[in-house]
Design an enzyme around this catalytic site. Structure first.
Site, PDB file in Angstrom:
ATOM      1  CD  GLU A 203      -9.696   7.252  -9.143  1.00  0.00           C
ATOM      2  OE1 GLU A 203     -10.002   8.214  -9.860  1.00  0.00           O
ATOM      3  OE2 GLU A 203      -8.671   6.603  -9.364  1.00  0.00           O
ATOM      4  CG  HIS A 238       0.494   3.392  -5.505  1.00  0.00           C
ATOM      5  ND1 HIS A 238      -0.396   2.356  -5.685  1.00  0.00           N
ATOM      6  CD2 HIS A 238       0.291   3.838  -4.248  1.00  0.00           C
ATOM      7  CE1 HIS A 238      -1.103   2.195  -4.597  1.00  0.00           C
ATOM      8  NE2 HIS A 238      -0.713   3.074  -3.698  1.00  0.00           N
ATOM      9  NE  ARG A 295       5.959  12.730 -17.216  1.00  0.00           N
ATOM     10  CZ  ARG A 295       6.091  11.482 -16.832  1.00  0.00           C
ATOM     11  NH1 ARG A 295       6.886  10.683 -17.502  1.00  0.00           N
ATOM     12  NH2 ARG A 295       5.413  10.993 -15.816  1.00  0.00           N
TER      13      ARG A 295
HETATM   14  P1  ADP Z   1       0.389   8.986 -10.512  1.00  0.00           P
HETATM   15  O1  ADP Z   1       0.065  10.355 -11.012  1.00  0.00           O
HETATM   16  O2  ADP Z   1       1.047   9.009  -9.189  1.00  0.00           O
HETATM   17  O3  ADP Z   1       1.094   8.173 -11.544  1.00  0.00           O
HETATM   18  P2  ADP Z   1      -1.969   7.345 -11.093  1.00  0.00           P
HETATM   19  O4  ADP Z   1      -3.370   7.811 -11.009  1.00  0.00           O
HETATM   20  O5  ADP Z   1      -1.403   7.182 -12.451  1.00  0.00           O
HETATM   21  O6  ADP Z   1      -1.047   8.328 -10.233  1.00  0.00           O
HETATM   22  O7  ADP Z   1      -1.872   5.961 -10.301  1.00  0.00           O
HETATM   23  C1  ADP Z   1      -0.647   5.319 -10.042  1.00  0.00           C
HETATM   24  C2  ADP Z   1      -0.913   3.865  -9.680  1.00  0.00           C
HETATM   25  O8  ADP Z   1      -1.764   3.762  -8.525  1.00  0.00           O
HETATM   26  C3  ADP Z   1      -1.632   3.068 -10.748  1.00  0.00           C
HETATM   27  O9  ADP Z   1      -0.750   2.560 -11.708  1.00  0.00           O
HETATM   28  C4  ADP Z   1      -2.287   1.967  -9.932  1.00  0.00           C
HETATM   29  O10 ADP Z   1      -1.364   0.965  -9.588  1.00  0.00           O
HETATM   30  C5  ADP Z   1      -2.675   2.694  -8.659  1.00  0.00           C
HETATM   31  N1  ADP Z   1      -4.060   3.227  -8.740  1.00  0.00           N
HETATM   32  C6  ADP Z   1      -4.416   4.477  -9.077  1.00  0.00           C
HETATM   33  N2  ADP Z   1      -5.760   4.641  -9.041  1.00  0.00           N
HETATM   34  C7  ADP Z   1      -6.278   3.451  -8.684  1.00  0.00           C
HETATM   35  C8  ADP Z   1      -7.615   2.956  -8.456  1.00  0.00           C
HETATM   36  N3  ADP Z   1      -8.688   3.732  -8.593  1.00  0.00           N
HETATM   37  N4  ADP Z   1      -7.757   1.659  -8.089  1.00  0.00           N
HETATM   38  C9  ADP Z   1      -6.681   0.863  -7.922  1.00  0.00           C
HETATM   39  N5  ADP Z   1      -5.413   1.262  -8.111  1.00  0.00           N
HETATM   40  C10 ADP Z   1      -5.196   2.536  -8.483  1.00  0.00           C
HETATM   41  P1  ADP Z   2       6.514   7.356 -15.920  1.00  0.00           P
HETATM   42  O1  ADP Z   2       7.226   8.108 -16.991  1.00  0.00           O
HETATM   43  O2  ADP Z   2       6.346   5.942 -16.227  1.00  0.00           O
HETATM   44  O3  ADP Z   2       5.246   7.988 -15.440  1.00  0.00           O
HETATM   45  P2  ADP Z   2       7.474   7.958 -13.309  1.00  0.00           P
HETATM   46  O4  ADP Z   2       6.096   7.973 -12.788  1.00  0.00           O
HETATM   47  O5  ADP Z   2       8.508   7.242 -12.509  1.00  0.00           O
HETATM   48  O6  ADP Z   2       7.537   7.336 -14.740  1.00  0.00           O
HETATM   49  O7  ADP Z   2       7.892   9.460 -13.526  1.00  0.00           O
HETATM   50  C1  ADP Z   2       8.901   9.856 -14.421  1.00  0.00           C
HETATM   51  C2  ADP Z   2       9.738  10.925 -13.817  1.00  0.00           C
HETATM   52  O8  ADP Z   2       8.959  12.035 -13.450  1.00  0.00           O
HETATM   53  C3  ADP Z   2      10.461  10.486 -12.589  1.00  0.00           C
HETATM   54  O9  ADP Z   2      11.717  11.101 -12.587  1.00  0.00           O
HETATM   55  C4  ADP Z   2       9.566  11.002 -11.466  1.00  0.00           C
HETATM   56  O10 ADP Z   2      10.318  11.212 -10.295  1.00  0.00           O
HETATM   57  C5  ADP Z   2       9.058  12.276 -12.068  1.00  0.00           C
HETATM   58  N1  ADP Z   2       7.710  12.683 -11.625  1.00  0.00           N
HETATM   59  C6  ADP Z   2       6.532  12.215 -12.060  1.00  0.00           C
HETATM   60  N2  ADP Z   2       5.505  12.881 -11.516  1.00  0.00           N
HETATM   61  C7  ADP Z   2       6.032  13.789 -10.690  1.00  0.00           C
HETATM   62  C8  ADP Z   2       5.495  14.809  -9.838  1.00  0.00           C
HETATM   63  N3  ADP Z   2       4.205  15.041  -9.716  1.00  0.00           N
HETATM   64  N4  ADP Z   2       6.357  15.561  -9.142  1.00  0.00           N
HETATM   65  C9  ADP Z   2       7.680  15.369  -9.263  1.00  0.00           C
HETATM   66  N5  ADP Z   2       8.247  14.450 -10.063  1.00  0.00           N
HETATM   67  C10 ADP Z   2       7.451  13.682 -10.768  1.00  0.00           C
END
Ligand code: ADP
Ligand code: ADP
Ligand code: MG
Length: 495
Positions: A203, A238, A295
């Site tokens: 993306e 991230h 969640r």
């Molecule tokens: P995760 O499942 O690990 O939370 P996300 O898709 O929510 O993955 O992305 C986590 C972080 O990575 C975002 O909050 C942002 O900071 C960065 N990110 C994800 N996708 C993009 C993108 N297309 N461009 C720029 N930053 C991104």
């Molecule tokens: P948020 O609730 O803001 O998305 P986090 O991304 O830190 O916060 O995730 C919340 C909790 O879920 C944390 O304990 C993180 O380690 C866990 N977590 C999130 N995504 C995954 C994943 N794909 N595998 C394992 N643990 C995850």
């Protein structure tokens, strides 16, 4: 149909287990804790009406033992299971097994967890619902040369993402075509190893974006509302470290548009319960759907503070089969709230997680301060679980006051025995970019260096003895007005 819930088992630990039980008690519902051998004396165990040890410290042998948790629930007459976040919260099979055992799963339907648990199926599900998507490949990319052509069309830089990724893992930024092939190979093998699913997609990498997400609530009957946004752009790896609501950059129009998009995402998967729709927000005001977390989220308290709604109470009422007790029009934003995640991490050493015993642990108190934690003084932050010690939340009529309150609360917090991110948070609260609201997801990368946290006294020493003496004299002259000010451990970034 309405169900009765008189006893809830919380399939989690730490602050979130306690958070859920507090609301349950307010609702007159009995609580059951599960705990690992490492958590015997943990506050969530002490708080619960009943507690069952479920195994040794490693989560695979305790908090992830879904079938055992269901068995315990059945034997104790539990009506409903709350999964918290992490652990089993986004495990569709667990949700399905809970319901098959005749117990209520306080969360979405298994089908919605499944669709949204995978970034590609999530994108496919919302495609026909007028939700803006980050420009990218239609689905999984397998062939490297084909993927490279698509990346050229999208335009560099691009991001290669694991469809099953989460927690900031499984993402690679590719700045130029030459690195694409090797990065893609790495992304696929990482995704296979970490998530047991090698599917990746490409993306557009959005430059200087903000992470803005919308809280939604949906009842059993298709009524969906949003509870406005949370700004979560202050991240490392991230992953979020500081969140706030509302976001300084949303106009009422943008807020309404993002809220409507989030409601559409929820409708696209026939959502039920509390959920979060994450967007990436581009300078200028364009926003794109990233993913949905099915969640309760770590940072949910800032939304509770500005809306006056107890999200866990709403989750439980939805699980009971109640109709949402308010409409979109009845919701409004009052004041401003900021959350600092207090991690046992060394910000100076690239936020390396640490472990240790909390030798001293004293939480801040006072007007507009909320601390959600799950440890007491003398307890250990261990290698087994997430290194988050607490969430420090402040609430005030305005953003400036919420920041001032956060600075005060951080200065009041006493934690020793482990390094924490409190100093880092104080640095952020004092930083012009944060204070002015002009920041993006690269805040840490752009402004934070280990030197940022060098104690002021040490940096004075570096100036040389003569300068030091004259500065100390100046300080002395002005000391009448700053009787109680402790030496600060962070260096001011101003000037
Ligand atoms: P995760 O499942 O690990 O939370 P996300 O898709 O929510 O993955 O992305 C986590 C972080 O990575 C975002 O909050 C942002 O900071 C960065 N990110 C994800 N996708 C993009 C993108 N297309 N461009 C720029 N930053 C991104
Ligand atoms: P948020 O609730 O803001 O998305 P986090 O991304 O830190 O916060 O995730 C919340 C909790 O879920 C944390 O304990 C993180 O380690 C866990 N977590 C999130 N995504 C995954 C994943 N794909 N595998 C394992 N643990 C995850
Ligand atoms: Mg995310």
């Amino acid at each position: 149909m309405e169900h009765t819930i008189t006893k809830i088992l919380v399939a989690n630990r730490g602050e979130i287990a306690l958070r859920v039980m507090r609301t349950a008690r307010e609702m007159g519902i009995k609580t059951v804790a599960i705990y690992s051998e490492a958590d015997r004396r943990a506050p969530h165990v002490m708080f619960a009406d009943q507690a069952v040890c479920i195994g040794p410290a490693p989560s695979a042998n305790s908090y992830l033992k879904g079938d055992e948790i269901i068995r315990i629930s059945a034997s104790l007459g539990v009506d409903a299971i709350h999964p918290g976040y992490g652990f089993l919260s986004e495990n569709a099979d667990f949700a399905r097994n809970v319901e098959a055992a005749g117990i209520i799963f306080i969360g979405p339907r298994p089908h919605a967890i499944e669709i949204m648990g995978d970034k590609l199926s999530a994108k496919a599900a919302v495609e026909n619902f007028d939700v803006p998507l980050v420009p990218g490949t239609e689905g999984e990319v397998k062939d490297v040369s084909e993927a490279l052509l698509l990346a050229h069309d999208i335009g560099f830089p691009v991001m290669i993402k694991a469809s099953a990724g989460g927690g900031g893992k499984g993402m690679r930024i590719v700045h130029n075509p030459e690195e694409f092939a090797s990065q893609m190979q790495r992304a696929v093998s990482e995704a296979t190893n970490s998530f047991g699913n090698g599917a990746v997609f490409v993306e557009k990498y959005i430059q200087n974006p903000r992470h803005i997400e919308i809280q939604v609530l949906a009842d059993e009957y298709g009524n969906v509302v949003h509870l406005f946004e949370r700004e979560c752009s202050i991240q490392r790896r991230h992953q979020k470290v500081i969140e706030e609501a509302p976001s300084v950059i949303l106009t009422p129009e943008l807020r309404a548009a993002m809220g409507a998009a989030a409601v559409s995402v929820a409708k696209a998967c026939n959502y039920r319960g509390a959920g979060t729709v994450e967007f990436i927000f581009e300078p200028g005001g364009k926003f794109y759907f990233l993913e949905m977390n099915t969640r309760l989220q770590v940072e949910h308290p800032v939304t509770e503070q500005i809306t006056g709604k107890d999200l866990v109470k709403e989750q439980i009422n939805i699980a009971k089969g109640k109709v949402l007790s308010f409409t979109q029009e009845e919701l409004s934003i009052q004041g401003h709230s900021i959350e600092v995640r207090v991690y046992a991490e060394d910000a100076v050493a690239n936020f390396m997680p640490g472990t240790g015993v909390l030798k001293e642990y004293r939480r801040p108190q006072g007007l507009g301060v909320r601390v959600d934690d799950g440890l007491e003084q003398g307890m250990e932050v261990s290698i087994y679980y997430d290194p988050m010690i607490a969430k420090l939340i402040t609430f005030a009529p305005t953003r400036d006051e919420a920041i001032a309150r956060m600075k005060r609360a951080i200065s009041e917090y006493r934690i020793s025995g482990v390094q924490t991110t409190l100093d880092f948070a104080q640095y952020v609260m004092n930083h012009d970019a944060f204070v002015s609201g002009k920041f993006d997801t690269h805040f840490v990368q752009n402004y934070f260096t280990p030197e940022s946290l060098i104690p002021e006294n040490e940096s004075l020493e570096a100036l040389g003895a003569a300068a030091l003496v004259s500065m100390l004299q100046e300080n002395k002259a002005s000391q009448k007005t700053v009787i109680n000010e402790k030496p600060s451990r962070w260096k001011s970034n101003r000037g």
